[in-house]
Write a protein that holds these residues in place. Structure first.
Motif, PDB file in Angstrom:
ATOM      1  N   SER A 121      90.895  48.011 -12.930  1.00  9.81           N
ATOM      2  CA  SER A 121      91.538  46.705 -12.758  1.00  9.81           C
ATOM      3  C   SER A 121      92.984  46.746 -13.242  1.00  9.81           C
ATOM      4  CB  SER A 121      90.754  45.625 -13.510  1.00  9.81           C
ATOM      5  OG  SER A 121      90.818  45.826 -14.910  1.00  9.81           O
ATOM      6  N   ILE A 122      93.243  47.465 -14.328  1.00  6.61           N
ATOM      7  CA  ILE A 122      94.600  47.576 -14.862  1.00  6.61           C
ATOM      8  C   ILE A 122      95.485  48.408 -13.936  1.00  6.61           C
ATOM      9  CG2 ILE A 122      95.952  48.637 -16.724  1.00  6.61           C
ATOM     10  CD1 ILE A 122      93.742  47.715 -18.648  1.00  6.61           C
ATOM     11  N   LEU A 123      94.954  49.522 -13.443  1.00  3.36           N
ATOM     12  CA  LEU A 123      95.732  50.383 -12.552  1.00  3.36           C
ATOM     13  C   LEU A 123      96.077  49.669 -11.248  1.00  3.36           C
ATOM     14  CD1 LEU A 123      93.803  53.732 -13.137  1.00  3.36           C
ATOM     15  CD2 LEU A 123      96.155  53.250 -13.809  1.00  3.36           C
ATOM     16  N   ARG A 124      95.122  48.938 -10.704  1.00  8.09           N
ATOM     17  CA  ARG A 124      95.381  48.194  -9.468  1.00  8.09           C
ATOM     18  C   ARG A 124      96.425  47.104  -9.696  1.00  8.09           C
ATOM     19  NH1 ARG A 124      89.148  47.760  -7.178  1.00  8.09           N
ATOM     20  NH2 ARG A 124      89.271  49.559  -5.770  1.00  8.09           N
ATOM     21  N   GLU A 125      96.367  46.494 -10.853  1.00  9.74           N
ATOM     22  CA  GLU A 125      97.324  45.440 -11.201  1.00  9.74           C
ATOM     23  C   GLU A 125      98.751  45.980 -11.194  1.00  9.74           C
ATOM     24  OE1 GLU A 125      98.321  43.738 -15.451  1.00  9.74           O
ATOM     25  OE2 GLU A 125      96.412  42.927 -14.755  1.00  9.74           O
ATOM     26  N   LYS A 126      98.908  47.272 -11.532  1.00  2.00           N
ATOM     27  CA  LYS A 126     100.231  47.890 -11.593  1.00  2.00           C
ATOM     28  C   LYS A 126     100.624  48.590 -10.291  1.00  2.00           C
ATOM     29  CE  LYS A 126     100.737  46.451 -15.705  1.00  2.00           C
ATOM     30  NZ  LYS A 126     101.615  45.278 -15.933  1.00  2.00           N
ATOM     31  N   GLY A 127      99.845  48.399  -9.244  1.00  2.00           N
ATOM     32  CA  GLY A 127     100.224  48.927  -7.938  1.00  2.00           C
ATOM     33  C   GLY A 127      99.602  50.248  -7.552  1.00  2.00           C
ATOM     34  N   PHE A 128      98.733  50.794  -8.406  1.00  2.00           N
ATOM     35  CA  PHE A 128      98.048  52.035  -8.068  1.00  2.00           C
ATOM     36  C   PHE A 128      96.869  51.736  -7.139  1.00  2.00           C
ATOM     37  CE2 PHE A 128     100.212  53.048 -11.982  1.00  2.00           C
ATOM     38  CZ  PHE A 128     100.561  54.384 -11.868  1.00  2.00           C
ATOM     39  N   THR A 129      96.540  52.689  -6.285  1.00  4.61           N
ATOM     40  CA  THR A 129      95.354  52.563  -5.434  1.00  4.61           C
ATOM     41  C   THR A 129      94.452  53.765  -5.663  1.00  4.61           C
ATOM     42  OG1 THR A 129      96.521  53.651  -3.599  1.00  4.61           O
ATOM     43  CG2 THR A 129      96.526  51.239  -3.646  1.00  4.61           C
ATOM     44  N   LEU A 130      93.161  53.545  -5.573  1.00  2.00           N
ATOM     45  CA  LEU A 130      92.214  54.629  -5.801  1.00  2.00           C
ATOM     46  C   LEU A 130      92.306  55.666  -4.693  1.00  2.00           C
ATOM     47  CD1 LEU A 130      89.018  52.730  -6.991  1.00  2.00           C
ATOM     48  CD2 LEU A 130      90.655  53.979  -8.380  1.00  2.00           C
ATOM     49  N   ALA A 131      92.181  56.918  -5.074  1.00  2.00           N
ATOM     50  CA  ALA A 131      92.192  58.019  -4.116  1.00  2.00           C
ATOM     51  C   ALA A 131      90.842  58.719  -4.169  1.00  2.00           C
ATOM     52  CB  ALA A 131      93.318  58.994  -4.452  1.00  2.00           C
ATOM     53  N   GLY A 132      90.652  59.681  -3.304  1.00  2.48           N
ATOM     54  CA  GLY A 132      89.402  60.427  -3.302  1.00  2.48           C
ATOM     55  C   GLY A 132      88.383  59.847  -2.349  1.00  2.48           C
ATOM     56  N   ARG A 133      87.161  60.367  -2.420  1.00  2.74           N
ATOM     57  CA  ARG A 133      86.113  59.964  -1.478  1.00  2.74           C
ATOM     58  C   ARG A 133      85.634  58.539  -1.717  1.00  2.74           C
ATOM     59  NH1 ARG A 133      81.741  64.562  -2.033  1.00  2.74           N
ATOM     60  NH2 ARG A 133      82.188  64.090  -4.216  1.00  2.74           N
ATOM     61  N   ASP A 134      85.529  58.138  -2.988  1.00  5.15           N
ATOM     62  CA  ASP A 134      85.028  56.802  -3.307  1.00  5.15           C
ATOM     63  C   ASP A 134      86.203  55.867  -3.556  1.00  5.15           C
ATOM     64  OD1 ASP A 134      82.756  58.728  -4.978  1.00  5.15           O
ATOM     65  OD2 ASP A 134      82.119  57.385  -3.387  1.00  5.15           O
ATOM     66  N   LYS A 135      86.864  55.440  -2.475  1.00  2.00           N
ATOM     67  CA  LYS A 135      88.091  54.660  -2.619  1.00  2.00           C
ATOM     68  C   LYS A 135      87.832  53.238  -3.106  1.00  2.00           C
ATOM     69  CE  LYS A 135      90.701  57.370   0.731  1.00  2.00           C
ATOM     70  NZ  LYS A 135      91.477  57.380   1.988  1.00  2.00           N
ATOM     71  N   ASP A 136      86.650  52.711  -2.852  1.00  2.00           N
ATOM     72  CA  ASP A 136      86.343  51.369  -3.337  1.00  2.00           C
ATOM     73  C   ASP A 136      85.991  51.383  -4.818  1.00  2.00           C
ATOM     74  OD1 ASP A 136      86.750  50.217  -0.843  1.00  2.00           O
ATOM     75  OD2 ASP A 136      84.699  50.649  -0.224  1.00  2.00           O
ATOM     76  N   PHE A 137      85.227  52.391  -5.209  1.00  2.00           N
ATOM     77  CA  PHE A 137      84.850  52.512  -6.614  1.00  2.00           C
ATOM     78  C   PHE A 137      84.231  53.887  -6.839  1.00  2.00           C
ATOM     79  CE2 PHE A 137      82.504  51.924 -10.501  1.00  2.00           C
ATOM     80  CZ  PHE A 137      83.352  51.105 -11.234  1.00  2.00           C
ATOM     81  N   PRO A 138      84.614  54.577  -7.915  1.00  2.00           N
ATOM     82  CA  PRO A 138      84.037  55.902  -8.189  1.00  2.00           C
ATOM     83  C   PRO A 138      82.521  55.816  -8.368  1.00  2.00           C
ATOM     84  CG  PRO A 138      85.958  55.489  -9.574  1.00  2.00           C
ATOM     85  CD  PRO A 138      85.612  54.185  -8.918  1.00  2.00           C
ATOM     86  N   SER A 139      81.813  56.806  -7.875  1.00  2.00           N
ATOM     87  CA  SER A 139      80.353  56.797  -8.002  1.00  2.00           C
ATOM     88  C   SER A 139      79.894  57.348  -9.341  1.00  2.00           C
ATOM     89  CB  SER A 139      79.725  57.616  -6.868  1.00  2.00           C
ATOM     90  OG  SER A 139      80.186  58.957  -6.908  1.00  2.00           O
ATOM     91  N   GLY A 140      80.832  57.936 -10.100  1.00  2.00           N
ATOM     92  CA  GLY A 140      80.442  58.473 -11.392  1.00  2.00           C
ATOM     93  C   GLY A 140      81.579  59.232 -12.048  1.00  2.00           C
ATOM     94  N   ALA A 141      81.230  60.188 -12.923  1.00  2.00           N
ATOM     95  CA  ALA A 141      82.181  61.028 -13.667  1.00  2.00           C
ATOM     96  C   ALA A 141      82.871  60.235 -14.774  1.00  2.00           C
ATOM     97  CB  ALA A 141      83.190  61.679 -12.743  1.00  2.00           C
ATOM     98  N   ILE A 142      83.935  60.801 -15.349  1.00  2.00           N
ATOM     99  CA  ILE A 142      84.571  60.192 -16.519  1.00  2.00           C
ATOM    100  C   ILE A 142      86.080  60.038 -16.332  1.00  2.00           C
ATOM    101  CG2 ILE A 142      82.809  60.975 -18.141  1.00  2.00           C
ATOM    102  CD1 ILE A 142      84.593  63.330 -18.858  1.00  2.00           C
ATOM    103  N   SER A 143      86.526  60.014 -15.083  1.00  2.00           N
ATOM    104  CA  SER A 143      87.952  59.853 -14.815  1.00  2.00           C
ATOM    105  C   SER A 143      88.141  59.185 -13.461  1.00  2.00           C
ATOM    106  CB  SER A 143      88.665  61.212 -14.829  1.00  2.00           C
ATOM    107  OG  SER A 143      88.137  62.055 -13.820  1.00  2.00           O
TER     108      SER A 143
END
Length: 211
Positions: A121-143
């Protein structure tokens, strides 16, 4: 692999840290020729413990291949890390005997998911967009892997180096993973307070490049 008579070595370090869906292992697809490599240090968030493990259903790997591999190393897992893991595994055995999922893993995933929600939520607020396969939301991991805001003309390495120079935050330029103009933020070791502070720190770094 069966056709070519190959051994599958599957890196499943983050397999149990999933926020949606159930973990799947290569062992379920080709158990007779699969060796799973994983890390208890990451599964139980014990950075520095340096405890890994190997799983296989074939005794050829566990009784022959593994001992030969272990003998090729000059060191072994540290005593403290082993004792920590033994204690955690004993708790898991109790849960399994009582017919429930390991409580420790459940609690870890719940906490990581809340941190993941917050940092995204903080990254999106600053103009960043998610990259990778799970662009809507990461399916797991720690980053999380994010793309730089469109109005930033500098590359990911410059952003990360400036953030360190200004003592604002630590991240990894994702170009080293083949993802240019992206940054990887790890949140497993960050408190929620630190993640909240990331908002202002990000703003300070981005403003430097917008001048």
């Amino acid at each position: 692999a069966r056709k070519m008579n190959l051994i599958i070595i599957s890196d499943e370090v983050y397999n149990f840290i999933r926020y949606k869906g159930e973990p799947q292992s290569m062992l379920s697809f080709a158990p007779e020729r699969t060796v799973v490599v994983s890390s208890a240090s990451k599964e139980y968030l014990m950075p520095g413990a340096r405890i890994g493990y190997v799983l296989s259903t074939d005794e050829i790997f566990t009784n022959t291949w593994m001992p030969n591999m272990i003998r090729s190393f000059s060191s072994s897992p540290n005593t403290l890390g082993q004792n920590m893991l033994i204690k955690l595994l004993k708790e898991e055995v109790k849960d399994f005997k009582n017919g429930r999922s390991p409580q420790i893993i459940t609690e870890i995933k719940k906490e990581l998911k809340s941190r993941c929600d917050l940092i995204i939520s903080i990254l999106r607020e600053k103009g960043f967009t998610l990259a990778g396969r799970d662009k809507d939301f990461p399916s797991g991991a720690i980053s999380v892997l994010v793309r730089l805001p469109k109005d930033i003309e500098f590359d990911d390495k410059a952003i990360v180096e400036k953030a360190l120079e200004l003592e604002k935050f630590s991240a990894i330029p994702a170009s080293v993973f083949g993802a240019p103009n992206c940054i990887r933020f790890g949140y497993a070791g960050m408190t929620k307070e630190a993640i909240k502070n990331l908002s202002k720190n990000l703003q300070d770094v981005l403003e430097f490049f917008r001048r």
